[in-house]
Design a protein around this motif. Structure first.
Motif, PDB file in Angstrom:
ATOM      1  N   ILE A  23       0.843  -1.202   0.000  1.00  0.00           N
ATOM      2  CA  ILE A  23       0.000   0.000   0.000  1.00  0.00           C
ATOM      3  C   ILE A  23       0.875   1.247   0.000  1.00  0.00           C
ATOM      4  O   ILE A  23       0.642   2.183  -0.769  1.00  0.00           O
ATOM      5  N   GLN A  24       1.900   1.250   0.843  1.00  0.00           N
ATOM      6  CA  GLN A  24       2.794   2.407   0.902  1.00  0.00           C
ATOM      7  C   GLN A  24       3.550   2.597  -0.407  1.00  0.00           C
ATOM      8  O   GLN A  24       3.707   3.729  -0.884  1.00  0.00           O
ATOM      9  N   ALA A  25       3.997   1.513  -1.024  1.00  0.00           N
ATOM     10  CA  ALA A  25       4.709   1.606  -2.302  1.00  0.00           C
ATOM     11  C   ALA A  25       3.776   2.146  -3.385  1.00  0.00           C
ATOM     12  O   ALA A  25       4.186   2.966  -4.215  1.00  0.00           O
ATOM     13  N   THR A  26       2.534   1.713  -3.363  1.00  0.00           N
ATOM     14  CA  THR A  26       1.561   2.190  -4.352  1.00  0.00           C
ATOM     15  C   THR A  26       1.267   3.670  -4.143  1.00  0.00           C
ATOM     16  O   THR A  26       1.114   4.418  -5.118  1.00  0.00           O
ATOM     17  N   GLN A  27       1.214   4.110  -2.895  1.00  0.00           N
ATOM     18  CA  GLN A  27       1.027   5.536  -2.621  1.00  0.00           C
ATOM     19  C   GLN A  27       2.186   6.341  -3.214  1.00  0.00           C
ATOM     20  O   GLN A  27       1.970   7.398  -3.810  1.00  0.00           O
ATOM     21  N   ARG A  28       3.401   5.843  -3.032  1.00  0.00           N
ATOM     22  CA  ARG A  28       4.575   6.540  -3.581  1.00  0.00           C
ATOM     23  C   ARG A  28       4.529   6.559  -5.110  1.00  0.00           C
ATOM     24  O   ARG A  28       4.828   7.588  -5.728  1.00  0.00           O
ATOM     25  N   GLN A  29       4.143   5.436  -5.725  1.00  0.00           N
ATOM     26  CA  GLN A  29       4.043   5.384  -7.185  1.00  0.00           C
ATOM     27  C   GLN A  29       3.004   6.373  -7.696  1.00  0.00           C
ATOM     28  O   GLN A  29       3.221   7.046  -8.709  1.00  0.00           O
ATOM     29  N   LEU A  30       1.898   6.450  -6.997  1.00  0.00           N
ATOM     30  CA  LEU A  30       0.832   7.377  -7.388  1.00  0.00           C
ATOM     31  C   LEU A  30       1.308   8.820  -7.292  1.00  0.00           C
ATOM     32  O   LEU A  30       1.099   9.616  -8.210  1.00  0.00           O
ATOM     33  N   GLN A  31       1.973   9.147  -6.210  1.00  0.00           N
ATOM     34  CA  GLN A  31       2.471  10.514  -6.044  1.00  0.00           C
ATOM     35  C   GLN A  31       3.537  10.839  -7.094  1.00  0.00           C
ATOM     36  O   GLN A  31       3.550  11.934  -7.659  1.00  0.00           O
ATOM     37  N   LEU A  32       4.403   9.890  -7.379  1.00  0.00           N
ATOM     38  CA  LEU A  32       5.436  10.089  -8.395  1.00  0.00           C
ATOM     39  C   LEU A  32       4.812  10.314  -9.772  1.00  0.00           C
ATOM     40  O   LEU A  32       5.218  11.228 -10.503  1.00  0.00           O
ATOM     41  N   ALA A  33       3.817   9.522 -10.117  1.00  0.00           N
ATOM     42  CA  ALA A  33       3.137   9.686 -11.405  1.00  0.00           C
ATOM     43  C   ALA A  33       2.456  11.052 -11.486  1.00  0.00           C
ATOM     44  O   ALA A  33       2.494  11.719 -12.528  1.00  0.00           O
ATOM     45  N   LEU A  44       2.535  12.997 -25.639  1.00  0.00           N
ATOM     46  CA  LEU A  44       2.579  11.540 -25.496  1.00  0.00           C
ATOM     47  C   LEU A  44       2.873  11.139 -24.056  1.00  0.00           C
ATOM     48  O   LEU A  44       2.320  10.171 -23.538  1.00  0.00           O
ATOM     49  N   LEU A  45       3.732  11.896 -23.419  1.00  0.00           N
ATOM     50  CA  LEU A  45       4.046  11.597 -22.024  1.00  0.00           C
ATOM     51  C   LEU A  45       2.890  11.959 -21.099  1.00  0.00           C
ATOM     52  O   LEU A  45       2.693  11.327 -20.065  1.00  0.00           O
ATOM     53  N   VAL A  46       2.116  12.964 -21.476  1.00  0.00           N
ATOM     54  CA  VAL A  46       0.924  13.304 -20.699  1.00  0.00           C
ATOM     55  C   VAL A  46       0.002  12.085 -20.657  1.00  0.00           C
ATOM     56  O   VAL A  46      -0.467  11.667 -19.592  1.00  0.00           O
ATOM     57  N   ASP A  47      -0.235  11.481 -21.821  1.00  0.00           N
ATOM     58  CA  ASP A  47      -1.067  10.277 -21.892  1.00  0.00           C
ATOM     59  C   ASP A  47      -0.465   9.145 -21.069  1.00  0.00           C
ATOM     60  O   ASP A  47      -1.176   8.418 -20.372  1.00  0.00           O
ATOM     61  N   CYS A  48       0.837   8.996 -21.135  1.00  0.00           N
ATOM     62  CA  CYS A  48       1.532   7.954 -20.375  1.00  0.00           C
ATOM     63  C   CYS A  48       1.303   8.128 -18.878  1.00  0.00           C
ATOM     64  O   CYS A  48       0.981   7.163 -18.171  1.00  0.00           O
ATOM     65  N   TYR A  49       1.441   9.342 -18.385  1.00  0.00           N
ATOM     66  CA  TYR A  49       1.282   9.571 -16.948  1.00  0.00           C
ATOM     67  C   TYR A  49      -0.173   9.492 -16.507  1.00  0.00           C
ATOM     68  O   TYR A  49      -0.454   9.098 -15.372  1.00  0.00           O
ATOM     69  N   ILE A  50      -1.092   9.836 -17.373  1.00  0.00           N
ATOM     70  CA  ILE A  50      -2.510   9.634 -17.054  1.00  0.00           C
ATOM     71  C   ILE A  50      -2.772   8.142 -16.864  1.00  0.00           C
ATOM     72  O   ILE A  50      -3.443   7.729 -15.912  1.00  0.00           O
ATOM     73  N   TYR A  51      -2.222   7.330 -17.754  1.00  0.00           N
ATOM     74  CA  TYR A  51      -2.356   5.883 -17.648  1.00  0.00           C
ATOM     75  C   TYR A  51      -1.740   5.391 -16.337  1.00  0.00           C
ATOM     76  O   TYR A  51      -2.331   4.586 -15.615  1.00  0.00           O
ATOM     77  N   GLU A  52      -0.552   5.873 -15.999  1.00  0.00           N
ATOM     78  CA  GLU A  52       0.121   5.458 -14.765  1.00  0.00           C
ATOM     79  C   GLU A  52      -0.677   5.858 -13.526  1.00  0.00           C
ATOM     80  O   GLU A  52      -0.781   5.086 -12.574  1.00  0.00           O
TER      81      GLU A  52
END
Length: 80
Positions: A23-33, A44-52
Motif C-alpha cells: 500500500i505504501q509503495a503504491t502511494q509513492r508510485q501514485l504521487q510520483l506519477a 505523449l508523455l501526458v497520456d503515459c502519466y494519465i495511464y500510470e
C-alpha cells in the motif's frame, strides 16, 4: 487530492506487513506519477502519466479492499 484516503485504524496489526508495504509503495508510485504529470510537456508523455495515475489508483483501491477484508476476517476470527 490527498492520497491518504484510508483511516489508520483500517491498517491495524491484523493487516500483514507485506500488504502494508504494498500500500505504501503504491502511494509513492501514485504521487510520483502525479508529480511527473504536472511537469511533463510532451503530449505523449501526458497520456503515459494519465495511464500510470489511473493504474496506480486502481491498484491502491484493490489493496485497500484487500486490507479491509483481511482485517474483517481477523476480527471475525477473534470474536469466535
Amino acid at each position: 487530492m490527498d492520497i491518504r484516503i484510508f483511516k489508520r485504524r483500517m491498517l491495524a496489526p491484523a493487516v500483514d506487513k507485506k500488504l502494508k508495504a504494498e500500500i505504501q509503495a503504491t502511494q509513492r508510485q501514485l504521487q510520483l506519477a502525479r508529480n511527473h504529470f504536472e511537469e511533463v510537456l510532451d503530449p505523449l508523455l501526458v497520456d503515459c502519466y494519465i495511464y500510470e495515475i489511473n493504474a496506480a489508483q486502481l491498484r491502491y483501491q484493490f489493496l485497500l479492499r484487500r486490507a479491509k477484508i483481511q482485517e474483517t476476517t481477523m476480527e471475525d476470527e477473534t470474536h469466535e
